[in-house]
Structure formats: structure tokens, C-alpha cells
Design an enzyme around this catalytic site. Structure first.
Site, PDB file in Angstrom:
ATOM      1  N   HIS A 169      -7.945  -2.721   1.656  1.00 40.26           N
ATOM      2  CA  HIS A 169      -7.215  -3.801   0.999  1.00 40.26           C
ATOM      3  C   HIS A 169      -6.246  -4.502   1.958  1.00 40.26           C
ATOM      4  CE1 HIS A 169      -8.634  -3.454  -3.126  1.00 40.26           C
ATOM      5  NE2 HIS A 169      -8.606  -2.138  -2.974  1.00 40.26           N
ATOM      6  N   ALA A 223      -6.207   5.072  -0.776  1.00 36.84           N
ATOM      7  CA  ALA A 223      -6.176   5.248   0.673  1.00 36.84           C
ATOM      8  C   ALA A 223      -4.732   5.303   1.157  1.00 36.84           C
ATOM      9  CB  ALA A 223      -6.918   4.100   1.351  1.00 36.84           C
ATOM     10  N   TRP A 281     -15.899   0.181  -8.630  1.00 38.00           N
ATOM     11  CA  TRP A 281     -15.172  -1.081  -8.798  1.00 38.00           C
ATOM     12  C   TRP A 281     -14.792  -1.734  -7.467  1.00 38.00           C
ATOM     13  CZ3 TRP A 281     -13.386   3.781 -10.177  1.00 38.00           C
ATOM     14  CH2 TRP A 281     -12.444   4.349  -9.307  1.00 38.00           C
ATOM     15  N   GLU A 287     -16.112   4.978  -6.097  1.00 38.07           N
ATOM     16  CA  GLU A 287     -15.362   3.866  -6.684  1.00 38.07           C
ATOM     17  C   GLU A 287     -16.320   2.718  -7.000  1.00 38.07           C
ATOM     18  OE1 GLU A 287     -12.024   2.629  -4.393  1.00 38.07           O
ATOM     19  OE2 GLU A 287     -10.932   4.506  -4.680  1.00 38.07           O
ATOM     20  N   SER A 297      -6.289   1.600   4.368  1.00 40.12           N
ATOM     21  CA  SER A 297      -6.860   0.934   3.205  1.00 40.12           C
ATOM     22  C   SER A 297      -7.552  -0.363   3.581  1.00 40.12           C
ATOM     23  CB  SER A 297      -5.771   0.634   2.167  1.00 40.12           C
ATOM     24  OG  SER A 297      -6.291  -0.175   1.122  1.00 40.12           O
ATOM     25  N   GLN A 325       0.832  -1.206   0.000  1.00 38.70           N
ATOM     26  CA  GLN A 325       0.000   0.000   0.000  1.00 38.70           C
ATOM     27  C   GLN A 325       0.863   1.251   0.000  1.00 38.70           C
ATOM     28  OE1 GLN A 325      -3.240  -0.172  -0.431  1.00 38.70           O
ATOM     29  NE2 GLN A 325      -3.565   2.038  -0.414  1.00 38.70           N
TER      30      GLN A 325
END
Length: 253
Positions: free
Chosen positions: A107, A100, A166, A164, A105, A79
Site C-alpha cells: 500500500h 504488513a 480483497w 487476502e 506494505s 501504515q
């Protein structure tokens, strides 16, 4: 009845953890606990239940050749690299909207995935995932499997991330359906659930043939909190990455 013990050290674990600039990642998983989203995308990793549910949506729609997993779990170092690369390539204003900051994040939790329509030249940062065709069908069906579109248009002031289409986040069912029904961001949804404390009226509803009961238990830093739940009721506990736990009980009709 049986006793369920909730420890404050676990508030950063579970499907409903909140990750944003005000709530950095806690208890980030290691790669050894994650699995690939699909045999064809072995570098895109997710938390095991998240990967399982995503695979079920893909199988339902038979869309493996139409939708591409672009990005799943990222380490802190990954990240940091993506954030720094975007600053250099796209500038600070763009990066603050779409990437982010490290440790902020989703993720890094293994609970989030970026998806793209299978077209040439897929953009890693902003993959194309329209509100039409197979992508929209995925968006609608994925709710039943625990996924929400995390960053919707018009909610940027709350999420601190630009729209976002996606980016999908696994929060589990029935929470995904409730989020859509009450039309809240995850930030707002977790705050809303705190209106249903363990000691007061619980949130109740019927979803997919089961009675569901949801309530909030604040963490106690003086020691673990102990609550009583029915012996036979399957349950799920998720910390909210802030100050307590969301407990979900299922009862078969």
C-alpha cells in the site's frame, strides 16, 4: 537500434517492484504524484496508471455501486498507525497474518488496492470480496488490465501474508496474464523472469495482438548499464526492488 540506460538507483521503481518483509519499500511516492481512484472516493489514492486501469475495469463492468475501494496508498505513518491499532485491537498473531509491517506494505507504493463488496459494515482490515458474482467477474476481467490477486490461498509461506481475496496489485500487462498462466506468486514470478537475461534467450509470446519480449538486466553498481533495443518498439522498464530490471518490449504484428 537505440541505447537504453538503466541506473541502479532506479531498481525500486516501476510496476514490478517487490515489497515484502525481505524487500522493504524504496522510493515511496509522495501524495502529490497520486490520484483518487474515483471522484466518489477522493481519499483512496493510487499511482496514476494504476488508478486509470482500475477505472477502466470498473467502467467495463459498471460496478461502481457494487464494489467499494476500501484502501489504496498509505504513507509510512499511516501504515505504522494501522499496524499498531491492529496489534491493540486484534492481537499480534492476527496482525502478523493480515497487516504488513511498516515499510513492508504494498500500500505504500500506490500500486495496491483493497476492494469490498458493497455491503453494510465493511471490515477495513478484511473486507468481504467473494469468489462469486460481480467480485469474481472483476477478479477475472482485471487480469487484462494489469491486476493480480496478490495473496492467494496456499502461498502464505512465500508471500508471508495470509490469504487476502480483497487485495489487488497492479503489475501491468502482459505480466498479470503471465502470472496467472504460470500460477506463480509475484516473488516466484520475478525469480522466474531472471532465467531470461538480456544476453541470453528472452521470454517471448503473443498477447492481445502484439509480440511481447521480456528479459532481465542485472544492476551494475559500478555505473549505469546500457543495452540496445529496437528503435520503434515501445518498452517498459521496472526495477524489481532487489538487484535489477525487467524490460518489456512490444512489437505490433
Amino acid at each position: 537500434m537505440k541505447t537504453l540506460t538503466l541506473d541502479a538507483k532506479d531498481i525500486g521503481k516501476g510496476n514490478l517492484i517487490l515489497v515484502n518483509p525481505s524487500h522493504p519499500v524504496r522510493n515511496a511516492p509522495g501524495k502529490e504524484t497520486l490520484v483518487p481512484v474515483h471522484s466518489g472516493y477522493r481519499d483512496v489514492l493510487l499511482e496514476q496508471q494504476t488508478a486509470k486501469m482500475l477505472a477502466e475495469v470498473f467502467s467495463l463492468l459498471d460496478c461502481y455501486h457494487q464494489i467499494i475501494p476500501v484502501s489504496g496508498y498509505r504513507t509510512l505513518q499511516e501504515q505504522e498507525s494501522i499496524y499498531a491499532d491492529s496489534i491493540r485491537a486484534n492481537g499480534e498473531d492476527f496482525t502478523l497474518q493480515f497487516v504488513a509491517a511498516p515499510d513492508c506494505s504494498e500500500h505504500q507504493t500506490g500500486l495496491a488496492v483493497d476492494l469490498a463488496e458493497n455491503k453494510p459494515d465493511i471490515d477495513f482490515i478484511r473486507p468481504h470480496f467473494p469468489y462469486t458474482g460481480i467480485c469474481q467477474t472483476f477478479r477475472e476481467k482485471a487480469i487484462r488490465y494489469g491486476f493480480i490477486e496478490r495473496y492467494k490461498s496456499g502461498r502464505e509461506a512465500i508471500t508471508k501474508i495470509a490469504h487476502e481475496p480483497w487485495h489487488f496489485r497492479y503489475i501491468g500487462y502482459p505480466h498479470s496474464e503471465l502470472v496467472e498462466k504460470v500460477d506463480l506468486t509475484l516473488e516466484e514470478y520475478i525469480a522466474w523472469l531472471k532465467q531470461f537475461p538480456y544476453a541470453g534467450p528472452h521470454l517471448q509470446g503473443r498477447f492481445r495482438g502484439r509480440d511481447i519480449e521480456i528479459f532481465y538486466v542485472p544492476a551494475t553498481h559500478s555505473g549505469p548499464a546500457a543495452i540496445a533495443i529496437p528503435d520503434q518498439a515501445p518498452y517498459q522498464v521496472s526495477g524489481n526492488n532487489e538487484d535489477g530490471f525487467i524490460v518489456t518490449l512490444w512489437r505490433k504484428l
